[in-house]
Design an enzyme around this catalytic site. Structure first.
Site, PDB file in Angstrom:
ATOM      1  N   ASP A 120     -51.756 -66.545  95.358  1.00 24.48           N
ATOM      2  CA  ASP A 120     -51.100 -65.388  94.730  1.00 24.48           C
ATOM      3  C   ASP A 120     -51.851 -64.999  93.461  1.00 24.48           C
ATOM      4  O   ASP A 120     -52.603 -65.794  92.898  1.00 24.48           O
ATOM      5  CB  ASP A 120     -49.622 -65.692  94.418  1.00 24.48           C
ATOM      6  N   GLU A 134     -47.688 -69.605  92.297  1.00 20.96           N
ATOM      7  CA  GLU A 134     -48.114 -70.229  91.037  1.00 20.96           C
ATOM      8  C   GLU A 134     -47.948 -69.270  89.869  1.00 20.96           C
ATOM      9  O   GLU A 134     -47.500 -69.646  88.799  1.00 20.96           O
ATOM     10  CB  GLU A 134     -49.574 -70.681  91.154  1.00 20.96           C
ATOM     11  N   HIS A 136     -54.279 -71.669  94.531  1.00 24.03           N
ATOM     12  CA  HIS A 136     -53.163 -70.755  94.831  1.00 24.03           C
ATOM     13  C   HIS A 136     -53.706 -69.412  95.301  1.00 24.03           C
ATOM     14  O   HIS A 136     -54.762 -68.965  94.849  1.00 24.03           O
ATOM     15  CB  HIS A 136     -52.194 -70.614  93.644  1.00 24.03           C
ATOM     16  N   ASP A 156     -59.263 -66.193  89.635  1.00 22.11           N
ATOM     17  CA  ASP A 156     -57.957 -66.890  89.553  1.00 22.11           C
ATOM     18  C   ASP A 156     -57.062 -66.434  90.689  1.00 22.11           C
ATOM     19  O   ASP A 156     -56.368 -65.453  90.568  1.00 22.11           O
ATOM     20  CB  ASP A 156     -57.339 -66.580  88.190  1.00 22.11           C
TER      21      ASP A 156
HETATM   22  N1  BES Z   1     -55.315 -70.616  86.460  1.00 23.31           N
HETATM   23  C1  BES Z   1     -54.229 -70.454  85.542  1.00 23.31           C
HETATM   24  C2  BES Z   1     -54.096 -71.636  84.603  1.00 23.31           C
HETATM   25  C3  BES Z   1     -55.066 -71.512  83.492  1.00 23.31           C
HETATM   26  C4  BES Z   1     -54.728 -70.767  82.365  1.00 23.31           C
HETATM   27  C5  BES Z   1     -56.309 -72.092  83.563  1.00 23.31           C
HETATM   28  C6  BES Z   1     -55.621 -70.626  81.333  1.00 23.31           C
HETATM   29  C7  BES Z   1     -57.188 -71.931  82.547  1.00 23.31           C
HETATM   30  C8  BES Z   1     -56.858 -71.200  81.418  1.00 23.31           C
HETATM   31  C9  BES Z   1     -52.957 -70.275  86.313  1.00 23.31           C
HETATM   32  O1  BES Z   1     -53.120 -69.409  87.409  1.00 23.31           O
HETATM   33  C10 BES Z   1     -51.929 -69.596  85.447  1.00 23.31           C
HETATM   34  O2  BES Z   1     -52.136 -68.472  85.077  1.00 23.31           O
HETATM   35  N2  BES Z   1     -50.832 -70.276  85.192  1.00 23.31           N
HETATM   36  C11 BES Z   1     -49.696 -69.669  84.602  1.00 23.31           C
HETATM   37  C12 BES Z   1     -48.571 -70.587  84.895  1.00 23.31           C
HETATM   38  C13 BES Z   1     -47.240 -70.099  84.473  1.00 23.31           C
HETATM   39  C14 BES Z   1     -46.802 -68.890  85.243  1.00 23.31           C
HETATM   40  C15 BES Z   1     -46.233 -71.225  84.617  1.00 23.31           C
HETATM   41  C16 BES Z   1     -49.907 -69.469  83.116  1.00 23.31           C
HETATM   42  O3  BES Z   1     -50.478 -70.335  82.447  1.00 23.31           O
HETATM   43  O4  BES Z   1     -49.524 -68.417  82.636  1.00 23.31           O
HETATM   44 MN    MN Z   2     -54.728 -69.931  88.511  1.00 22.24          MN
HETATM   45 MN    MN Z   3     -53.269 -67.362  86.639  1.00 26.86          MN
END
Ligand code: BES
Ligand code: MN
Ligand code: MN
Length: 475
Positions: free
Chosen positions: A103, A168, A101, A134
């Protein structure tokens, strides 16, 4: 020219592709920095144009990598998605969908960063900047791998499609519409999501579970307007005290969620899942260090669950923002209204709507002094769990073992990626490979977010090797 990391073991026959990745690293790095300079904050409407610019820049990079048919895919109201494909491996070769992603999260406390969030800066082998890890590094890992194959062999050994999402970090609110419009074109045999965390620096991670997520907004109202606290304080209730009492009621003295029914639908870990956590082992001291817990601060939990289970497989509620006057602007009044945003993390088995309903009931039952309380919910998505086995999983294990010189740890994850479940489903249960690009010190979403540069090189090599492994094992 940069050197191959000392621990990398290039698979036989891939020397040219590995050299391609390494030779192209300075350009890869420069492109990553260009992307980090664009504040593509999806949650802030004023940055919508930046989200478009980061999509356009991503599209240029996918074209440079050798993809054809690179486009911005627009869904009404969503920041642009970017796609591209290269189907030159032919109809008998497997098709791999690579996800990242473009963003990023806001960087509201920019003054507390050691260098400005949108000026990529290298210190001690790490690249600092919002989105450096990220997930702009995920985009560049895809670009680096495809480009190395394109320049050395004319193209990868598998058909490749790439999807780079633009919403995302706000919970992918238009994913359903996007899926309905474009899933057919993106159809693949396996999905690679390079948006996860490695176990340690130099020790890769492959992730087999994600928690779900839900958001709730709570408003407490006490008065028609703020009034003088000296004139009325003591007899007349204020909204902030009410909100704080409500928030305090959400947890017991151990920090366990105290909302009735909240965890009723959490499914037990299977013995195999539990075994995987035990195999990793828990190192509370290392964990304290990784997150920067202050001396004397305790972990939460009543002791029924281990720390890894708590963060990966148990539900949680955390207030992540409060709207109330800042101290500098506090005019010494009883506040009429106060608001909080709650972030809920959901365990495998949980239905987001049911969990939100238990929270609503709790808030209504616990609001003090007869104050008015209102809860609205935001984005929600359930947890995702897979079986860490099969040819695709083994391909990723082999690729990581070669790139890092060490087999990956099988990990859970406390965060969410809403894309994984619906797309895997749309492609008939295609396996999702959740590949590490961050490390525990990356501090994604926080201040001084950073990317470990040597591990980034290994992540680029991982993807280059993975395309070969998937080509052989899925054919
Ligand atoms: N890259 C993260 C997901 C992630 C979180 C990977 C923790 C490894 C450890 C992703 O960008 C993210 O932050 N996802 C959000 C999704 C939400 C907005 C539905 C999250 O987990 O807060
Ligand atoms: Mn991410
Ligand atoms: Mn994230």
């Amino acid at each position: 020219m940069p050197a191959l990391p000392a621990s990398t073991r290039v698979p036989d026959g891939l020397e040219d592709v590995a050299s391609g990745v390494i030779e192209q690293l300075p350009q890869t790095r420069a492109w990553l920095e260009d992307l980090v300079r664009i504040p593509s904050i999806s949650d802030v409407p004023a940055h919508a144009e930046d989200c478009r610019r980061s999509a356009e820049q991503t599209a240029r990079l996918l074209t440079e990598a050798g993809l054809e048919d690179v486009r911005l895919l627009e869904v009404e109201g969503a920041h642009p998605y970017v796609t591209g494909s290269w189907l030159g491996a032919g109809p008998d070769a497997p098709t791999v969908l690579l996800y990242a992603h473009h963003d990023v999260q806001p960087a509201a406390t920019a003054e507390r960063w050691s260098s400005p969030p949108f000026e990529p800066t290298e210190r001690d082998g790490r690249l600092y900047g919002r989105g450096a890890a990220d997930d702009k590094a995920g985009i560049l890992a895809h670009v680096a791998a495809i480009r190395a194959w394109t320049t050395t062999r004319g193209g990868p050994p598998v058909n490749v499609k790439v999807i780079v999402e633009g919403e995302e970090e706000v919970g992918s609110p238009h994913l359903g519409e996007f899926l309905a419009a474009h899933a057919g074109d993106l159809d693949a045999d396996v999905i690679v999501l390079t948006d996860l965390v490695n176990w340690k620096v130099g020790w890769p991670g492959l992730t087999w579970s994600l928690r779900g997520m839900a958001e709730a907004y709570v408003t407490v109202r006490a008065l028609q307007r703020p009034v003088h606290s000296g004139m009325w304080g003591g007899a007349v209730p204020d909204a902030l005290t009410g909100l704080l009492r409500l928030l305090a009621s959400l947890h017991d003295e151990h920090g366990e969620v105290a909302v009735a029914g909240f965890d009723d639908d959490v499914r037990e870990l299977t013995p195999a899942e539990r075994g995987r956590l035990e195999e990793l082992g828990e190192d509370p001291a290392a964990m304290r260090d990784e997150v920067g817990m202050l001396d004397g601060v305790d972990f939460l939990g009543d002791g029924r669950h281990g720390l890894l289970e708590q963060i990966w497989f148990r539900p949680s509620i955390t207030p992540v923002g409060i709207d109330a006057p800042a101290i500098a602007e506090a005019s010494n009044t009883l506040l009429a209204r106060a608001d909080a945003k709650l972030s809920l993390r959901l365990a495998p088995g949980q239905d987001p709507d049911r969990v939100l309903a238990t929270l609503r009931d709790h808030l209504e039952a616990h609001v003090p002094f007869g104050l008015q309380v209102e809860m609205t919910s935001g984005q929600a998505n359930p947890a995702w769990v897979t079986e860490p086995a099969g040819p695709a999983w083994e391909a990723a294990e082999a690729a990581m073992a070669a790139a890092y010189g060490r087999a990956p740890a099988a990990l859970g994850c406390g965060g969410s990626i809403p894309f994984a479940e619906p797309f895997s489903e749309a492609f008939g249960g295609a396996p999702c490979l959740l590949v590490g690009i961050e490390d525990p010190g990356s501090n994604a979403h926080g201040e001084d977010e950073s990317l470990h540069l040597e591990d980034f090189t290994k992540a680029c090599l991982t993807e280059a090797f993975l395309l070969e492994e998937l080509g052989r094992r899925l054919r």
